[in-house]
Design an enzyme around this catalytic site. Structure first.
Site, PDB file in Angstrom:
ATOM      1  N   ASP A  34      16.704  28.441   7.597  1.00  0.00           N
ATOM      2  CA  ASP A  34      17.035  28.754   6.204  1.00  0.00           C
ATOM      3  C   ASP A  34      16.994  27.518   5.328  1.00  0.00           C
ATOM      4  O   ASP A  34      17.556  27.498   4.230  1.00  0.00           O
ATOM      5  CB  ASP A  34      18.447  29.349   6.140  1.00  0.00           C
ATOM      6  CG  ASP A  34      18.455  30.781   6.626  1.00  0.00           C
ATOM      7  OD1 ASP A  34      17.405  31.438   6.557  1.00  0.00           O
ATOM      8  OD2 ASP A  34      19.523  31.244   7.090  1.00  0.00           O
ATOM      9  N   HIS A 240      -1.871   4.390   7.376  1.00  0.00           N
ATOM     10  CA  HIS A 240      -0.858   5.389   7.019  1.00  0.00           C
ATOM     11  C   HIS A 240       0.211   5.551   8.103  1.00  0.00           C
ATOM     12  O   HIS A 240       0.826   6.607   8.221  1.00  0.00           O
ATOM     13  CB  HIS A 240      -1.519   6.739   6.705  1.00  0.00           C
ATOM     14  CG  HIS A 240      -2.290   6.729   5.429  1.00  0.00           C
ATOM     15  ND1 HIS A 240      -3.182   7.697   5.072  1.00  0.00           N
ATOM     16  CD2 HIS A 240      -2.296   5.835   4.402  1.00  0.00           C
ATOM     17  CE1 HIS A 240      -3.721   7.408   3.897  1.00  0.00           C
ATOM     18  NE2 HIS A 240      -3.199   6.275   3.469  1.00  0.00           N
ATOM     19  N   ASP A 257       5.562  -0.573   3.043  1.00  0.00           N
ATOM     20  CA  ASP A 257       5.026   0.069   1.831  1.00  0.00           C
ATOM     21  C   ASP A 257       6.012   1.170   1.480  1.00  0.00           C
ATOM     22  O   ASP A 257       6.065   2.201   2.155  1.00  0.00           O
ATOM     23  CB  ASP A 257       3.626   0.626   2.121  1.00  0.00           C
ATOM     24  CG  ASP A 257       2.945   1.201   0.874  1.00  0.00           C
ATOM     25  OD1 ASP A 257       3.637   1.437  -0.139  1.00  0.00           O
ATOM     26  OD2 ASP A 257       1.719   1.432   0.937  1.00  0.00           O
ATOM     27  N   ASP A 268       5.621   1.917  -6.305  1.00  0.00           N
ATOM     28  CA  ASP A 268       4.789   1.819  -5.102  1.00  0.00           C
ATOM     29  C   ASP A 268       4.599   0.340  -4.784  1.00  0.00           C
ATOM     30  O   ASP A 268       3.815  -0.344  -5.445  1.00  0.00           O
ATOM     31  CB  ASP A 268       3.444   2.521  -5.389  1.00  0.00           C
ATOM     32  CG  ASP A 268       2.529   2.579  -4.178  1.00  0.00           C
ATOM     33  OD1 ASP A 268       2.967   2.189  -3.078  1.00  0.00           O
ATOM     34  OD2 ASP A 268       1.376   3.011  -4.349  1.00  0.00           O
ATOM     35  N   HIS A 351      -9.938  -0.121   2.007  1.00  0.00           N
ATOM     36  CA  HIS A 351      -9.429   0.737   0.932  1.00  0.00           C
ATOM     37  C   HIS A 351      -9.657   0.084  -0.424  1.00  0.00           C
ATOM     38  O   HIS A 351      -9.991  -1.097  -0.516  1.00  0.00           O
ATOM     39  CB  HIS A 351      -7.950   1.099   1.157  1.00  0.00           C
ATOM     40  CG  HIS A 351      -7.005  -0.083   1.216  1.00  0.00           C
ATOM     41  ND1 HIS A 351      -6.609  -0.786   0.108  1.00  0.00           N
ATOM     42  CD2 HIS A 351      -6.366  -0.659   2.264  1.00  0.00           C
ATOM     43  CE1 HIS A 351      -5.757  -1.726   0.469  1.00  0.00           C
ATOM     44  NE2 HIS A 351      -5.599  -1.687   1.770  1.00  0.00           N
ATOM     45  N   HIS A 355      -4.693   2.264  -7.729  1.00  0.00           N
ATOM     46  CA  HIS A 355      -4.792   3.650  -8.214  1.00  0.00           C
ATOM     47  C   HIS A 355      -3.840   3.796  -9.392  1.00  0.00           C
ATOM     48  O   HIS A 355      -2.919   2.980  -9.560  1.00  0.00           O
ATOM     49  CB  HIS A 355      -4.434   4.646  -7.094  1.00  0.00           C
ATOM     50  CG  HIS A 355      -3.147   4.325  -6.379  1.00  0.00           C
ATOM     51  ND1 HIS A 355      -1.918   4.695  -6.847  1.00  0.00           N
ATOM     52  CD2 HIS A 355      -2.893   3.614  -5.239  1.00  0.00           C
ATOM     53  CE1 HIS A 355      -0.973   4.263  -6.023  1.00  0.00           C
ATOM     54  NE2 HIS A 355      -1.531   3.592  -5.040  1.00  0.00           N
ATOM     55  N   HIS A 362      -0.144   8.743  -6.566  1.00  0.00           N
ATOM     56  CA  HIS A 362      -1.556   8.647  -6.942  1.00  0.00           C
ATOM     57  C   HIS A 362      -1.670   9.518  -8.188  1.00  0.00           C
ATOM     58  O   HIS A 362      -1.809  10.734  -8.107  1.00  0.00           O
ATOM     59  CB  HIS A 362      -2.478   9.132  -5.816  1.00  0.00           C
ATOM     60  CG  HIS A 362      -2.478   8.191  -4.644  1.00  0.00           C
ATOM     61  ND1 HIS A 362      -3.254   8.370  -3.538  1.00  0.00           N
ATOM     62  CD2 HIS A 362      -1.788   7.032  -4.414  1.00  0.00           C
ATOM     63  CE1 HIS A 362      -3.052   7.374  -2.679  1.00  0.00           C
ATOM     64  NE2 HIS A 362      -2.161   6.564  -3.192  1.00  0.00           N
ATOM     65  N   GLU A 389      -3.219  -3.686  -4.986  1.00  0.00           N
ATOM     66  CA  GLU A 389      -2.787  -3.735  -3.598  1.00  0.00           C
ATOM     67  C   GLU A 389      -3.865  -4.176  -2.616  1.00  0.00           C
ATOM     68  O   GLU A 389      -4.264  -3.430  -1.737  1.00  0.00           O
ATOM     69  CB  GLU A 389      -2.240  -2.367  -3.180  1.00  0.00           C
ATOM     70  CG  GLU A 389      -3.119  -1.170  -3.506  1.00  0.00           C
ATOM     71  CD  GLU A 389      -2.479   0.146  -3.048  1.00  0.00           C
ATOM     72  OE1 GLU A 389      -2.140   0.257  -1.865  1.00  0.00           O
ATOM     73  OE2 GLU A 389      -2.321   1.049  -3.892  1.00  0.00           O
ATOM     74  N   TYR A 393      -6.724  -6.422   7.321  1.00  0.00           N
ATOM     75  CA  TYR A 393      -6.244  -5.785   8.555  1.00  0.00           C
ATOM     76  C   TYR A 393      -7.190  -6.192   9.670  1.00  0.00           C
ATOM     77  O   TYR A 393      -8.371  -5.855   9.622  1.00  0.00           O
ATOM     78  CB  TYR A 393      -6.229  -4.254   8.393  1.00  0.00           C
ATOM     79  CG  TYR A 393      -5.587  -3.831   7.077  1.00  0.00           C
ATOM     80  CD1 TYR A 393      -4.209  -3.649   6.980  1.00  0.00           C
ATOM     81  CD2 TYR A 393      -6.359  -3.691   5.910  1.00  0.00           C
ATOM     82  CE1 TYR A 393      -3.627  -3.311   5.756  1.00  0.00           C
ATOM     83  CE2 TYR A 393      -5.782  -3.349   4.690  1.00  0.00           C
ATOM     84  CZ  TYR A 393      -4.418  -3.167   4.614  1.00  0.00           C
ATOM     85  OH  TYR A 393      -3.839  -2.842   3.411  1.00  0.00           O
ATOM     86  N   ARG A 410      -0.662  -6.445   3.439  1.00  0.00           N
ATOM     87  CA  ARG A 410      -0.973  -5.868   2.126  1.00  0.00           C
ATOM     88  C   ARG A 410       0.121  -6.338   1.180  1.00  0.00           C
ATOM     89  O   ARG A 410       1.286  -6.434   1.581  1.00  0.00           O
ATOM     90  CB  ARG A 410      -1.027  -4.328   2.178  1.00  0.00           C
ATOM     91  CG  ARG A 410      -1.324  -3.692   0.824  1.00  0.00           C
ATOM     92  CD  ARG A 410      -1.759  -2.209   0.906  1.00  0.00           C
ATOM     93  NE  ARG A 410      -0.750  -1.317   1.429  1.00  0.00           N
ATOM     94  CZ  ARG A 410      -0.744  -0.791   2.637  1.00  0.00           C
ATOM     95  NH1 ARG A 410      -1.708  -1.080   3.493  1.00  0.00           N
ATOM     96  NH2 ARG A 410       0.227   0.015   3.034  1.00  0.00           N
ATOM     97  N   GLU A 412       1.393  -5.310  -2.643  1.00  0.00           N
ATOM     98  CA  GLU A 412       1.167  -4.274  -3.660  1.00  0.00           C
ATOM     99  C   GLU A 412       2.213  -4.359  -4.759  1.00  0.00           C
ATOM    100  O   GLU A 412       3.408  -4.306  -4.484  1.00  0.00           O
ATOM    101  CB  GLU A 412       1.230  -2.884  -3.004  1.00  0.00           C
ATOM    102  CG  GLU A 412       1.082  -1.747  -4.003  1.00  0.00           C
ATOM    103  CD  GLU A 412       1.005  -0.366  -3.334  1.00  0.00           C
ATOM    104  OE1 GLU A 412       1.548  -0.215  -2.228  1.00  0.00           O
ATOM    105  OE2 GLU A 412       0.414   0.531  -3.954  1.00  0.00           O
TER     106      GLU A 412
HETATM  107  N1  GLY Z   1       1.917   4.110  -0.916  1.00  0.00           N
HETATM  108  C1  GLY Z   1       0.715   4.768  -1.174  1.00  0.00           C
HETATM  109  C2  GLY Z   1      -0.317   3.850  -1.646  1.00  0.00           C
HETATM  110  O1  GLY Z   1      -0.128   2.656  -1.632  1.00  0.00           O
HETATM  111  O2  GLY Z   1      -1.336   4.272  -2.131  1.00  0.00           O
HETATM  112 MN    MN Z   2      -0.462   2.300  -3.709  1.00  0.00          MN
HETATM  113 MN    MN Z   3       1.819   1.758  -1.441  1.00  0.00          MN
END
Ligand code: GLY
Ligand code: MN
Ligand code: MN
Length: 444
Positions: A34, A240, A257, A268, A351, A355, A362, A389, A393, A410, A412
């Site tokens: 529930d 991820h 992150d 972010d 990547h 964004h 995003h 960001e 890697y 990374r 960011e």
């Molecule tokens: N945390 C998601 C990104 O960096 O796009």
């Molecule tokens: Mn991001």
């Molecule tokens: Mn991020």
């Protein structure tokens, strides 16, 4: 105070005279048994209403002749029994006044009232082909109207996607939105500092996740904006990764992150730091490279510059570093541009560099100028918010110097485009090597 009515007016002004827009909020979603997932409104619906209850639909009617535009809210009725179990609900009458609507009706009356609202209307705007339930509902309203065609009633003959209009509006943040995003950046930045202070070898990744979530919530953020990544050692090379259950080892880096959502707006942030508080020489070299790439990206952000420029700037710095540190065999490429053209970097940087950021992590908004036949990267403008960001890697591979294996970094930050460049919203998160080394392990 956010002027939601002004946003609705701006949207209605973009629709043809008498056209109608229909925008439901997000449904409640059952998790198991529930138990529902924590409720989160639809971003577009909230952007136009500020109303947070589920089972709500906004209907906007564009002005026609001397009839002004109208905003109509459908929402849950007052219900004494349900309010004892689930809490306060406005009900149409109170919601109409509190949220500045022209009319408000019980949600149970949506399917009976919509055909009347759509009668003889030229065009309907809604999120086409994105929600099967809404598509079916629209079909029902249109069928009901067609059944009345003998009496001369016409159904809308044009159906437009509402979302691109909202995407463009949401792309440029107003002063209220920027103030909220600055507060979200401050909360998240300080939470990263807290995680750095708490870190030490032997602790599990989830212990740092807990520090972040605790700090988000105690400063009033309602949710994490996305599932936090706390990735130590080799996990940092899994983009991820979010299991967050590994004990962190002496000598490793940990990549975090994580950002909070405050009053509907995301932050972010990624920071990467040594679990024991000291960068090894190899870690330091790559960290300084990513920092330099981020600085180059910041310098490429200004009104009029194409969106693609900051990624290209970061990429050039990263690839030069990959050549210098022999991650990419230098002999094969005469220039950085050659290495980029051959995509020699993609094993180490796969990547984009950012964004849009806003109500969604995003966020809404086209990345290209869709009005131009070639669809070039769009020009940046003041009020746009984006993440920056860059990262690197390094997975174990033949020919890759072993000292860099398993290092994932990374960095960011979130920035708003200003009149002459950009302003960082997330500078509360420590980033300089000396600052990090002085902080890690000093206690949460
Ligand atoms: N945390 C998601 C990104 O960096 O796009
Ligand atoms: Mn991001
Ligand atoms: Mn991020």
């Amino acid at each position: 105070m956010t002027d939601y009515a002004a946003r609705r007016a701006r949207l209605a002004a973009q629709m043809p005279p008498g056209a109608v827009a229909v925008l439901p909020t997000a449904p409640e979603v059952l998790r198991n048994g529930d138990s529902d997932y924590p409720y989160r409104h639809d971003s577009n619906f909230h952007y136009l209403t500020g109303f947070g209850e589920p089972e709500s639909v906004l209907v906007l009617v564009a002005a026609l002749g001397d009839r002004p535009a109208r905003a109509i809210l459908f929402c849950r009725e007052k219900n004494r029994e349900r309010e004892i179990w689930d809490g306060y609900r406005y009900g149409p009458e109170a919601a109409r006044t509190a949220f500045g609507m022209d009319e408000a009706w019980p949600i149970a009356e949506l399917d009976t009232r919509l055909p009347d609202l759509l009668a003889n209307v030229p065009a309907l705007y809604y999120a086409t082909a994105s929600n099967a339930a809404l598509d079916a509902q629209v079909q029902g309203w249109i069928k009901a109207l067609r059944a009345r065609s003998r009496s001369g009633v016409t159904a809308p003959s044009a159906f437009h996607d509402l979302i691109p209009l909202l995407d463009e509006m949401r792309l440029i943040k107003d002063a209220d939105e920027l103030a909220t995003m600055q507060r979200a950046g401050d909360i998240s930045g300080r939470a990263h500092a807290r995680a750095m202070r708490a870190a030490r070898p032997g602790l599990h990744e989830y212990a740092l996740e807990a520090e972040l979530l605790y700090d988000f919530r105690r400063h009033g953020a309602q949710f994490p904006a996305y599932t936090p990544i706390v990735a130590s050692g080799p996990n940092a090379c899994v983009l991820h990764y979010n299991v967050n259950d590994r004990p962190m080892q002496d000598g490793e880096l940990v990549l975090i992150d994580a950002g909070c959502e405050l009053d509907g707006y995301a932050s972010d942030i990624t920071r990467t730091f040594p679990v024991n508080g000291r960068f090894s020489p190899a870690q330091r070299k790559l960290y300084e490279l990513v920092l330099a790439a981020q600085d180059a990206a910041f310098a490429a952000i200004a009104p009029g510059r194409p969106y693609s420029a900051f990624h290209e700037a970061a990429l050039r710095v990263l690839v030069q570093g990959m050549l210098d540190f022999k991650l990419i065999p230098a002999g094969r490429f005469a220039t950085v541009e050659d290495a980029i053209a051959a995509k020699a970097h993609v094993s180490f940087y796969m990547h984009g560099t950012g964004h849009w950021l806003g109500m969604d992590v995003h966020d809404a908004g086209a990345y290209r100028d869709l009005t131009h036949p070639d669809k070039p990267s769009r020009a940046l403008a003041p009020g746009m918010v984006l993440t920056v960001e860059p990262g690197i890697y390094v997975r174990p591979a033949e020919g890759v110097p072993e000292e860099y294996w398993h290092i994932g970094i990374r960095i960011e930050d979130d920035v708003v485009v200003t009149e002459d460049g950009c302003r960082i919203l997330t500078s509360a998160a420590p980033k300089a090597i000396e600052e990090i080394e002085a902080l890690v392990g000093t206690g949460a």
